[in-house]
Design an enzyme around this catalytic site. Structure first.
Site, PDB file in Angstrom:
ATOM      1  N   GLU A  85      13.227  66.993   3.046  1.00  0.00           N
ATOM      2  CA  GLU A  85      12.674  68.210   3.659  1.00  0.00           C
ATOM      3  C   GLU A  85      11.196  68.229   3.326  1.00  0.00           C
ATOM      4  O   GLU A  85      10.806  68.584   2.216  1.00  0.00           O
ATOM      5  CB  GLU A  85      13.384  69.457   3.097  1.00  0.00           C
ATOM      6  CG  GLU A  85      14.845  69.571   3.481  1.00  0.00           C
ATOM      7  CD  GLU A  85      15.043  69.910   4.957  1.00  0.00           C
ATOM      8  OE1 GLU A  85      14.092  70.375   5.606  1.00  0.00           O
ATOM      9  OE2 GLU A  85      16.150  69.686   5.470  1.00  0.00           O
ATOM     10  N   CYS A 122       6.075  75.321   4.026  1.00  0.00           N
ATOM     11  CA  CYS A 122       6.181  74.084   4.801  1.00  0.00           C
ATOM     12  C   CYS A 122       6.072  74.328   6.302  1.00  0.00           C
ATOM     13  O   CYS A 122       5.665  73.435   7.033  1.00  0.00           O
ATOM     14  CB  CYS A 122       7.494  73.396   4.471  1.00  0.00           C
ATOM     15  SG  CYS A 122       8.908  74.497   4.627  1.00  0.00           S
TER      16      CYS A 122
HETATM   17  P1  NAD Z   1       6.128  67.680  -4.862  1.00  0.00           P
HETATM   18  O1  NAD Z   1       6.544  66.601  -3.957  1.00  0.00           O
HETATM   19  O2  NAD Z   1       4.932  67.457  -5.717  1.00  0.00           O
HETATM   20  O3  NAD Z   1       7.262  68.153  -5.859  1.00  0.00           O
HETATM   21  C1  NAD Z   1       8.566  68.396  -5.482  1.00  0.00           C
HETATM   22  C2  NAD Z   1       9.471  67.810  -6.535  1.00  0.00           C
HETATM   23  O4  NAD Z   1       9.276  66.402  -6.636  1.00  0.00           O
HETATM   24  C3  NAD Z   1       9.305  68.354  -7.941  1.00  0.00           C
HETATM   25  O5  NAD Z   1      10.584  68.627  -8.477  1.00  0.00           O
HETATM   26  C4  NAD Z   1       8.631  67.237  -8.699  1.00  0.00           C
HETATM   27  O6  NAD Z   1       8.985  67.184 -10.053  1.00  0.00           O
HETATM   28  C5  NAD Z   1       9.112  66.001  -7.997  1.00  0.00           C
HETATM   29  N1  NAD Z   1       8.139  64.918  -8.051  1.00  0.00           N
HETATM   30  C6  NAD Z   1       6.806  65.029  -7.857  1.00  0.00           C
HETATM   31  N2  NAD Z   1       6.209  63.806  -7.983  1.00  0.00           N
HETATM   32  C7  NAD Z   1       7.184  62.918  -8.267  1.00  0.00           C
HETATM   33  C8  NAD Z   1       7.206  61.498  -8.488  1.00  0.00           C
HETATM   34  N3  NAD Z   1       6.093  60.770  -8.464  1.00  0.00           N
HETATM   35  N4  NAD Z   1       8.395  60.925  -8.738  1.00  0.00           N
HETATM   36  C9  NAD Z   1       9.524  61.650  -8.756  1.00  0.00           C
HETATM   37  N5  NAD Z   1       9.559  62.993  -8.542  1.00  0.00           N
HETATM   38  C10 NAD Z   1       8.421  63.623  -8.305  1.00  0.00           C
HETATM   39  O7  NAD Z   1       6.006  68.940  -3.983  1.00  0.00           O
HETATM   40  P2  NAD Z   1       4.675  69.556  -3.503  1.00  0.00           P
HETATM   41  O8  NAD Z   1       3.856  68.516  -2.816  1.00  0.00           O
HETATM   42  O9  NAD Z   1       4.006  70.330  -4.559  1.00  0.00           O
HETATM   43  O10 NAD Z   1       5.297  70.556  -2.414  1.00  0.00           O
HETATM   44  C11 NAD Z   1       4.622  70.855  -1.335  1.00  0.00           C
HETATM   45  C12 NAD Z   1       5.139  70.029  -0.163  1.00  0.00           C
HETATM   46  O11 NAD Z   1       6.497  70.350   0.054  1.00  0.00           O
HETATM   47  C13 NAD Z   1       4.410  70.393   1.096  1.00  0.00           C
HETATM   48  O12 NAD Z   1       4.114  69.215   1.802  1.00  0.00           O
HETATM   49  C14 NAD Z   1       5.418  71.236   1.847  1.00  0.00           C
HETATM   50  O13 NAD Z   1       5.212  71.226   3.229  1.00  0.00           O
HETATM   51  C15 NAD Z   1       6.713  70.640   1.416  1.00  0.00           C
HETATM   52  N6  NAD Z   1       7.837  71.581   1.518  1.00  0.00           N
HETATM   53  C16 NAD Z   1       8.798  71.355   2.443  1.00  0.00           C
HETATM   54  C17 NAD Z   1       9.862  72.243   2.582  1.00  0.00           C
HETATM   55  C18 NAD Z   1      10.940  72.008   3.618  1.00  0.00           C
HETATM   56  O14 NAD Z   1      11.960  72.686   3.543  1.00  0.00           O
HETATM   57  N7  NAD Z   1      10.766  71.125   4.540  1.00  0.00           N
HETATM   58  C19 NAD Z   1       9.950  73.361   1.755  1.00  0.00           C
HETATM   59  C20 NAD Z   1       8.961  73.544   0.802  1.00  0.00           C
HETATM   60  C21 NAD Z   1       7.921  72.643   0.685  1.00  0.00           C
END
Ligand code: NAD
Length: 442
Positions: free
Chosen positions: A211, A245
């Site tokens: 997502e 998002c």
């Molecule tokens: P992120 O990807 O940084 O983090 C999300 C999760 O991934 C966290 O639990 C984090 O610990 C883990 N994570 C981060 N880096 C990692 C790595 N290198 N290895 C393993 N795990 C890791 O999330 P973000 O970028 O802060 O969130 C924002 C993004 O999420 C935006 O692009 C937004 O559009 C998207 N988003 C999508 C939805 C949806 O339902 N489609 C909902 C909310 C947010």
């Protein structure tokens, strides 16, 4: 807490022993989750407020999750019913002795990695994982420093870790966790991390649901009702301070429309008043993201044409809404997902040029069009690809029990009700021969 490997083993043993199979147990897990939500609603709302300053009980928080609980409890008997199919009369089958069935089976251990901006958004997956007879390990985002430890503390009071456990941690912990074998992984976040998740899943051919986000376009047609535009776009941009998002990421319109669109948006912006004084108006989640959004404003070659909602307050991580005129699709504001209260506007020569722009960029999670023209609407829906579309509004397609998810770079797999239930199940075709009458009901 046991090691990740022991935890996954424990959950898989529970699944393999048939512990998740019976219908009553599945319902009990969902009822227990409902109880958890109701009994801890205030603490959860307060934690989300503390982490992001979002007002309680809006989209993706407790009330929204409870609606998914009710929908599931109401429908899961039906979803789980084995279906019988007519046996064709051909060389392969004999309808007098053969029966064809389709039965639902659980996958096993499901890992859910959730984002900070809407920590409960993954609850649809959690509830459907239980309905489908799976166990769940949830890894909340470390960027929610109040919510993550809270949910980790609450869950063991309600669930045995063999059926549902929360694992806290950031990147190193998630990387460790991903070494384990799961039967499905649901990740919500950004495309670069999604690639890491998918590579880890590939080791065991684990299916993934991603997502993600992206640059959600808004096209303003010449026929648009501009008062509707202001409400739709500005409302989306202030929700979560633009950190959603499906937020309206940028605006496309023709040069003739630009001054009218800017005027309409200014009116919408002005109606907000001083948002910096509204305590429950979400702030930027942390200093890194605050600097990232400020960096976009610094690096853009565009011109800020309007600012509204208060003064920048770095200590409070408050940024007013910025409307930025941008000239080129190569501008940083047209390249990166904004994920903040900044709204770029770029002109295109025509509606066809707007379609072309959207088509030739990564497929967004949402696409928006403001128009009074049914033919333009039809073409916009047919000729562009996105996770979903709202016409004359924003974000509203994420409702009504419809599936929610991205396409291409904005993700894969679908959340919400039956769609998520099916995704977390295996539908198994059965042929029973030789006149045997079998019953596969749970
Ligand atoms: P992120 O990807 O940084 O983090 C999300 C999760 O991934 C966290 O639990 C984090 O610990 C883990 N994570 C981060 N880096 C990692 C790595 N290198 N290895 C393993 N795990 C890791 O999330 P973000 O970028 O802060 O969130 C924002 C993004 O999420 C935006 O692009 C937004 O559009 C998207 N988003 C999508 C939805 C949806 O339902 N489609 C909902 C909310 C947010």
């Amino acid at each position: 807490m046991v090691s990740y490997s022991d935890l996954v083993k424990k959950q898989r043993e529970f699944y393999l022993s048939g512990g998740t199979l019976d219908l009553a147990g599945r319902k009990k897990r969902i009822e227990t989750f409902k109880k958890l939500l109701i009994e801890n609603k205030k603490a959860i709302d307060d934690a989300i407020y503390n982490d992001i300053r979002r007002h309680a009980s809006v989209m993706s928080d407790v009330d929204y999750t409870l609606a998914e609980v009710e929908l599931t409890l109401k429908n899961m008997d039906e979803w789980l019913k084995p279906r019988k199919f007519e046996t064709p009369k051909d060389a392969q089958y004999d309808p007098s002795s053969d029966e064809l069935h389709l039965v639902q089976e659980p996958l096993g251990v499901v890992l859910i990695i959730s984002p900070w901006n809407a920590p409960l958004i993954c609850s649809s997956a959690l509830i459907q994982a239980f309905a489908a007879g799976n166990t769940v390990i949830l890894k909340p985002s470390e960027l929610d420093p109040t919510y993550a430890p809270l949910i980790a503390k609450i869950v063991p009071k309600y669930f045995d870790e063999k059926e549902f456990a929360v694992v806290e941690g950031g990147v190193p912990e998630t990387a460790e966790l991903l070494k384990e074998r799961f039967d499905h992984i649901i990740y919500t976040g950004c495309p670069p991390v999604a690639k890491i998740i998918m590579s880890a899943a590939a080791k065991y051919l684990t299916p993934v649901t991603l997502e993600l986000g992206g640059k959600n376009p808004v096209f303003v047609d010449e026929s648009a009702d501009l008062s509707v535009l202001a409400k739709g776009v500005v409302g989306a941009k202030i929700f979560n301070a633009g950190q959603a998002c499906i937020c309206t990421d940028y605006i496309l319109c023709t040069p003739a429309m630009k001054p009218k669109v800017i005027d309409a948006l200014k009116t919408g912006f002005d109606a907000l008043g001083d948002m910096s004084k509204v305590p429950a108006n979400a702030r930027i989640v942390n200093d890194r993201h605050f600097k990232r959004v400020q960096g976009l404003l610094k690096d853009t070659k565009g011109k800020v044409v309007y600012k509204a909602g208060g003064e920048t307050d770095e200590k409070d991580r408050f940024l007013p809404l910025h409307l930025v005129e941008v000239d080129s699709p190569d501008d940083v504001l047209m390249q990166e997902e904004v994920f903040g209260p900044v709204l770029p506007i770029m002109t295109v020569p025509s509606f066809d040029a707007a379609l072309n722009h959207i088509k030739r960029n990564e497929k967004p999670l949402a696409a928006y069009i403001f128009t009074e023209d049914a033919e333009q609407t039809r073409r916009f829906v047919r000729e562009t690809s996105s996770g979903g579309v709202t016409v004359n509004g924003s974000c509203a397609h994420m409702a009504g029990g419809l599936p929610f998810g991205g396409v291409g770079n904005s993700g894969m797999g679908r959340l919400m009700g039956r769609y998520a239930f099916d995704m977390l199940s295996h539908e198994k075709p059965i042929c029973v021969r030789n006149k045997l009458k079998a019953n596969f009901a749970l």
